[in-house]
Write an enzyme that holds these catalytic residues in place. Structure first.
Site, mmCIF file in Angstrom:
data_model
loop_
_atom_site.group_PDB
_atom_site.id
_atom_site.type_symbol
_atom_site.label_atom_id
_atom_site.label_comp_id
_atom_site.label_asym_id
_atom_site.label_seq_id
_atom_site.Cartn_x
_atom_site.Cartn_y
_atom_site.Cartn_z
ATOM 1 N N ASN A 17 19.373 14.612 -25.861
ATOM 2 C CA ASN A 17 18.492 14.082 -26.909
ATOM 3 C C ASN A 17 17.082 14.921 -26.202
ATOM 4 O OD1 ASN A 17 17.488 10.956 -27.939
ATOM 5 N ND2 ASN A 17 17.520 12.768 -29.127
ATOM 6 N N CYS A 87 12.298 4.825 -28.603
ATOM 7 C CA CYS A 87 13.229 5.857 -28.024
ATOM 8 C C CYS A 87 13.759 5.766 -26.737
ATOM 9 C CB CYS A 87 12.627 7.299 -28.333
ATOM 10 S SG CYS A 87 13.865 8.412 -28.148
ATOM 11 N N ASN A 89 16.482 7.141 -25.120
ATOM 12 C CA ASN A 89 16.644 8.287 -24.270
ATOM 13 C C ASN A 89 15.139 8.818 -23.816
ATOM 14 O OD1 ASN A 89 19.485 8.534 -24.155
ATOM 15 N ND2 ASN A 89 19.226 9.520 -26.289
ATOM 16 N N ARG A 217 17.033 9.207 -37.987
ATOM 17 C CA ARG A 217 16.009 9.299 -38.880
ATOM 18 C C ARG A 217 14.815 10.249 -38.350
ATOM 19 N NH1 ARG A 217 12.199 3.679 -39.252
ATOM 20 N NH2 ARG A 217 12.043 4.157 -36.991
ATOM 21 N N GLY A 226 19.571 6.708 -27.472
ATOM 22 C CA GLY A 226 19.685 5.537 -26.630
ATOM 23 C C GLY A 226 19.597 4.288 -27.465
ATOM 24 N N THR A 227 18.619 4.110 -28.408
ATOM 25 C CA THR A 227 18.746 2.907 -29.180
ATOM 26 C C THR A 227 19.868 2.810 -29.981
ATOM 27 O OG1 THR A 227 17.384 4.124 -30.806
ATOM 28 C CG2 THR A 227 16.238 2.579 -29.290
ATOM 29 N N GLY A 228 20.387 3.892 -30.607
ATOM 30 C CA GLY A 228 21.751 3.953 -31.257
ATOM 31 C C GLY A 228 23.063 3.556 -30.580
HETATM 32 N N1 LIG Z 1 16.674 9.396 -29.885
HETATM 33 C C1 LIG Z 1 15.910 7.983 -29.802
HETATM 34 C C2 LIG Z 1 15.492 7.562 -31.051
HETATM 35 C C3 LIG Z 1 14.351 8.064 -31.692
HETATM 36 C C4 LIG Z 1 13.698 7.592 -32.893
HETATM 37 C C5 LIG Z 1 14.619 7.348 -34.246
HETATM 38 N N2 LIG Z 1 14.830 8.623 -34.584
HETATM 39 C C6 LIG Z 1 14.029 6.465 -35.082
HETATM 40 O O1 LIG Z 1 13.421 7.068 -36.033
HETATM 41 O O2 LIG Z 1 13.857 5.338 -35.063
HETATM 42 C C7 LIG Z 1 16.747 7.183 -28.731
HETATM 43 O O3 LIG Z 1 17.071 7.733 -27.785
HETATM 44 O O4 LIG Z 1 16.542 5.916 -29.010
#
Ligand SMILES: N[C@@H](CCC[C@H](N)C(=O)O)C(=O)O
Length: 292
Positions: A17, A87, A89, A217, A226-228
């Site tokens: 990422n 985010c 990562n 998103r 990472g949050t995912g």
């Molecule tokens: N890649 C990130 C999440 C980045 C934000 C995400 N696209 C959003 O809009 O909520 C991670 O590693 O968590």
């Protein structure tokens, strides 16, 4: 800021990422959504899934209240220029940058994010970085957080999970079912995610071991989120009957992403800890035209 020499940047990634890191300690840079999109463009710009602007918390209006707890604020932007709350990562790569720049040593530090202050531990000698990610928001009871995600005419039931930012987690039989993921999956009901959503497709790999693909998103399909991965871990744990707050026993899952592996633990106080790698791979200067 946009001198003839250009603005310094670094490039880094966490499980692939990838991010452009823009040090801006005094918060002087006007980083417009259009400039972010130009920087993240993989053909005409530097190319990245997002931007990590490194600003002193006291110098940023959204972070001033956190300045007593965390010196540095992660101003995260998605590749399309939109702002995100958090985010995972990016937080590891942000910490790696602070270490690289001599602004933090290995050990513990706190960083401010739009989702609040996050505690970080940097292992010695370039080792993995652990971030406390807060606790997951899961709807329970009559509204069990159920939503539907759809791609190319196929639909799957999914679980709505908040990790500071919004997620929909769908368990599938095969990650290829999600197709090419060239567009954002459709989520229903349409009112479920008023600010957009990150969608994860998940398969089982073994006991407490899953793998995912993600459509982010503001960025499209990425190699990791990472949050995912944390949202997936919690959804998998509940599906498997594990709830550390209720059970008094922590749960740890290995989450494989296309770009590597993350290890995620939900503690008995509900706090989620994510551990994984983070690397700085390049440094340079941004041509001022990209920032106009
Ligand atoms: N890649 C990130 C999440 C980045 C934000 C995400 N696209 C959003 O809009 O909520 C991670 O590693 O968590």
């Amino acid at each position: 800021m946009t001198s003839a020499q250009g603005v310094p940047f670094l490039k880094g990634h966490g499980t692939e990422n990838d991010f452009v890191i823009v040090p801006d300690p005094d918060g002087l840079l006007d980083l417009s959504p259009a400039a972010v999109a130009r920087l993240c463009d993989r053909r005409a710009g530097i190319g990245a899934d997002g931007i990590l602007r490194v600003v002193r918390s006291g110098a940023h209006p959204e972070a001033r209240a956190m300045a007593g707890d965390a010196e540095w604020f992660m101003d995260y932007r998605n590749a399309d220029g939109s702002v995100a709350e958090m985010c995972g990562n990016g937080a590891r790569v942000f910490a790696r940058y602070l270490e690289h720049a001599g602004l933090a040593g290995p050990g513990d530090l706190a960083i401010a994010t739009r989702a609040g202050v996050r505690q970080v531990h940097i292992a010695k000698e370039g080792g993995d970085i652990t971030v406390t990610m807060g606790s997951a928001q899961l709807s329970e009871g009559a509204d069990d957080g159920g939503v539907t995600v759809g791609v190319e005419g196929r639909t799957w039931p999914a679980r709505k999970v908040g990790m500071g930012n919004p997620h929909a987690v769908a368990f599938v039989a095969d990650l290829a079912e999600a197709g090419r993921l060239l567009e954002a999956p459709e989520t229903l009901p349409a009112t479920a995610y008023p600010d957009g959503v990150n969608v994860e497709f998940v398969v089982d790999r073994g006991p407490r071991h899953v793998a995912l693909r993600v459509h982010e998103r503001g960025a499209g399909e990425t190699r990791s989120c990472g949050t995912g991965a944390c949202a997936v871990m919690v959804a998998a744990a509940r599906r498997d009957g594990a709830d550390p707050r209720r059970d008094g026993v922590p749960a740890t899952y290995t989450v494989d992403v296309p770009g590597g592996r993350l290890v995620i633990t939900e503690r008995t106080d509900g706090e989620i800890e994510m551990t994984g790698p983070a690397e700085i791979v390049a440094e340079g200067r941004i041509d001022s035209g990209l920032l106009l």
